[in-house]
Design a protein around this motif. Structure first.
Motif, PDB file in Angstrom:
ATOM      1  N   UNK A 194      -4.489   2.706   3.822  1.00  0.00           N
ATOM      2  CA  UNK A 194      -5.152   2.622   4.811  1.00  0.00           C
ATOM      3  C   UNK A 194      -4.090   2.592   5.971  1.00  0.00           C
ATOM      4  N   UNK A 195      -2.372   2.593   6.225  1.00  0.00           N
ATOM      5  CA  UNK A 195      -1.554   3.620   6.948  1.00  0.00           C
ATOM      6  C   UNK A 195      -1.001   5.255   6.622  1.00  0.00           C
ATOM      7  N   UNK A 196      -1.817   5.355   5.268  1.00  0.00           N
ATOM      8  CA  UNK A 196      -1.383   6.369   4.813  1.00  0.00           C
ATOM      9  C   UNK A 196      -2.100   7.692   5.258  1.00  0.00           C
ATOM     10  N   UNK A 197      -3.683   6.770   5.628  1.00  0.00           N
ATOM     11  CA  UNK A 197      -4.455   7.482   5.783  1.00  0.00           C
ATOM     12  C   UNK A 197      -4.831   7.813   7.421  1.00  0.00           C
TER      13      UNK A 197
ATOM     14  N   UNK B 145      -5.711  -6.888   6.352  1.00  0.00           N
ATOM     15  CA  UNK B 145      -4.869  -7.695   6.900  1.00  0.00           C
ATOM     16  C   UNK B 145      -4.355  -7.531   8.509  1.00  0.00           C
ATOM     17  N   UNK B 146      -4.353  -9.104   8.928  1.00  0.00           N
ATOM     18  CA  UNK B 146      -3.580  -8.712  10.031  1.00  0.00           C
ATOM     19  C   UNK B 146      -2.646  -7.875  10.630  1.00  0.00           C
ATOM     20  N   UNK B 147      -1.538  -8.336  10.265  1.00  0.00           N
ATOM     21  CA  UNK B 147      -0.008  -8.014  10.233  1.00  0.00           C
ATOM     22  C   UNK B 147       0.216  -6.483   9.861  1.00  0.00           C
ATOM     23  N   UNK B 148       1.371  -5.663   9.852  1.00  0.00           N
ATOM     24  CA  UNK B 148       2.099  -4.522   9.649  1.00  0.00           C
ATOM     25  C   UNK B 148       1.447  -3.130  10.156  1.00  0.00           C
ATOM     26  N   UNK B 149       0.604  -3.546  11.006  1.00  0.00           N
ATOM     27  CA  UNK B 149       0.038  -1.978  11.755  1.00  0.00           C
ATOM     28  C   UNK B 149       1.303  -1.133  12.756  1.00  0.00           C
ATOM     29  N   UNK B 150       2.008  -2.123  13.577  1.00  0.00           N
ATOM     30  CA  UNK B 150       2.662  -1.530  14.643  1.00  0.00           C
ATOM     31  C   UNK B 150       3.172  -0.333  14.318  1.00  0.00           C
ATOM     32  N   UNK B 151       4.261  -0.133  13.486  1.00  0.00           N
ATOM     33  CA  UNK B 151       4.456   1.157  13.106  1.00  0.00           C
ATOM     34  C   UNK B 151       3.422   2.273  13.571  1.00  0.00           C
ATOM     35  N   UNK B 152       2.834   2.250  12.825  1.00  0.00           N
ATOM     36  CA  UNK B 152       1.521   3.801  12.644  1.00  0.00           C
ATOM     37  C   UNK B 152       0.665   3.613  13.811  1.00  0.00           C
ATOM     38  N   UNK B 153       0.329   2.264  14.514  1.00  0.00           N
ATOM     39  CA  UNK B 153      -0.401   2.257  16.004  1.00  0.00           C
ATOM     40  C   UNK B 153       0.483   2.606  16.762  1.00  0.00           C
ATOM     41  N   UNK B 154       1.761   2.806  16.748  1.00  0.00           N
ATOM     42  CA  UNK B 154       2.994   3.170  17.725  1.00  0.00           C
ATOM     43  C   UNK B 154       2.577   4.989  17.673  1.00  0.00           C
TER      44      UNK B 154
END
Length: 315
Positions: free
Chosen positions: A67-70, A88-97
């Motif tokens: 998902x992060x790659x996409x 999952x819930x965690x680990x999204x902040x960097x790519x969302x930024x």
């Protein structure tokens, strides 16, 4: 091409022919682990075609790294907006930024993300997973008069759907001294794992004769577990009550046959509300509720028939 798909495609062609600028939107989906998830994806795709939206669809196959790659690929393509149904819930902040720095808005669908900065997304369009668990447990408490030994099939570990449904269900059974979960294990929201894990839970509980109910975090796991219960020589729906969430098409024949008892509806039609928010944002709106709650009914033997017949008519 069916009449419906032809009409949807025609809408898209008319939009282009009249000079309407088509939006390009990236959609990162969890995967296709269940019938509900597949219906969700197809519903978003159909709504995109209807609106003349160029939808870039990515199936993450249950992996957050995909998902992060996409999302990074969508950013590189300079899409107009991004839709994410997170694994999952965690680990999204960097790519969302990264998306925010690129001035690309994000809408979250279905499962939640754990962020301390809600300016990183426009809104989340989703059901109340805790309430779903509450509804399932309330039905079971009423049906068993608060006396039930329960086995639980959990969804994907760390997903907000699994966490919320667990929280809501446990909150209700905690109010009853004779309701308890005796075994709990993840079956990853899939039918095959539901059958496999239920087989092991039945063996661990001496064949299952002392189990009052199965609480499954989705219908797919419940349907797999129903097979395992039958193969163990027990009658699902009576020897072991079956309670689950989603209200996928396949659960209704099981309710009709008496193999499943109740399902809490989770609407898969999230594309329309998501595109409405994105279109409003691109027209200048900035004030959005951070959670748009989608409702859902509870279906059991007393009220499933109308919904089931409606779906049969639509097929």
């Amino acid at each position: 091409m069916t009449k419906t798909l032809f009409s949807i495609a025609l809408c898209g062609l008319l939009a282009i022919s009249h000079g309407v600028q088509a939006l390009t939107i990236g959609f990162s989906q969890v995967g296709s682990e269940s019938g509900w998830r597949t219906t969700f994806s197809e519903s978003v795709k159909a709504e995109a075609i209807k609106r003349g939206i160029d939808l870039k669809f990515s199936d993450a196959q249950q992996k957050q790294e995909n998902q992060i790659k996409a999302i990074r690929s969508f950013i590189a393509q300079r899409v107009d907006a991004i839709i994410v149904a997170p694994v999952v819930e965690t680990g999204w902040k960097p790519v969302f930024m990264e998306a925010k720095r690129a001035r690309i808005p994000i809408v979250i669908l279905d499962r939640n993300v754990a962020l301390n900065n809600d300016s990183l997304y426009l809104t989340r369009i989703a059901p109340d997973f805790v309430l779903e668990g509450v509804k399932a447990a309330t039905w079971l408490a009423d049906e068993t008069k608060g006396n039930c030994a329960i086995v639980e099939l959990q969804g994907t570990v760390g997903s907000s759907a699994a966490l919320g449904r667990m929280e809501g269900f446990n909150k209700i059974i905690a109010q009853h001294n004779n309701m308890r979960i005796v075994r709990s294990q993840t079956a990853e929201f899939t039918r095959a794992k539901g059958k496999e894990v239920m087989e092991s839970l039945l063996k661990a509980e001496g064949g299952g004769s002392d189990i009052c109910a199965l609480w499954a975090h989705n219908d797919e796991m419940a349907l797999g577990a129903i097979q395992a219960i039958k193969e163990a020589g027990l009658k699902p729906g009576s020897d072991i009550l079956v309670v689950s969430v989603d209200a996928v098409d396949d659960i209704f024949p099981a309710i009709k046959a008496g193999d499943a008892n109740v399902t809490v509806e989770l609407s898969p039609h999230l594309g329309g509300p998501a595109f409405d928010v994105i279109e409003a944002y691109l027209k200048g709106k900035r004030d959005f509720e951070k959670w748009v709650v989608m409702g859902g009914s509870v279906f059991d033997k007393n009220n499933y028939e109308e919904e089931y017949n409606k779906r049969l008519a639509e097929q």
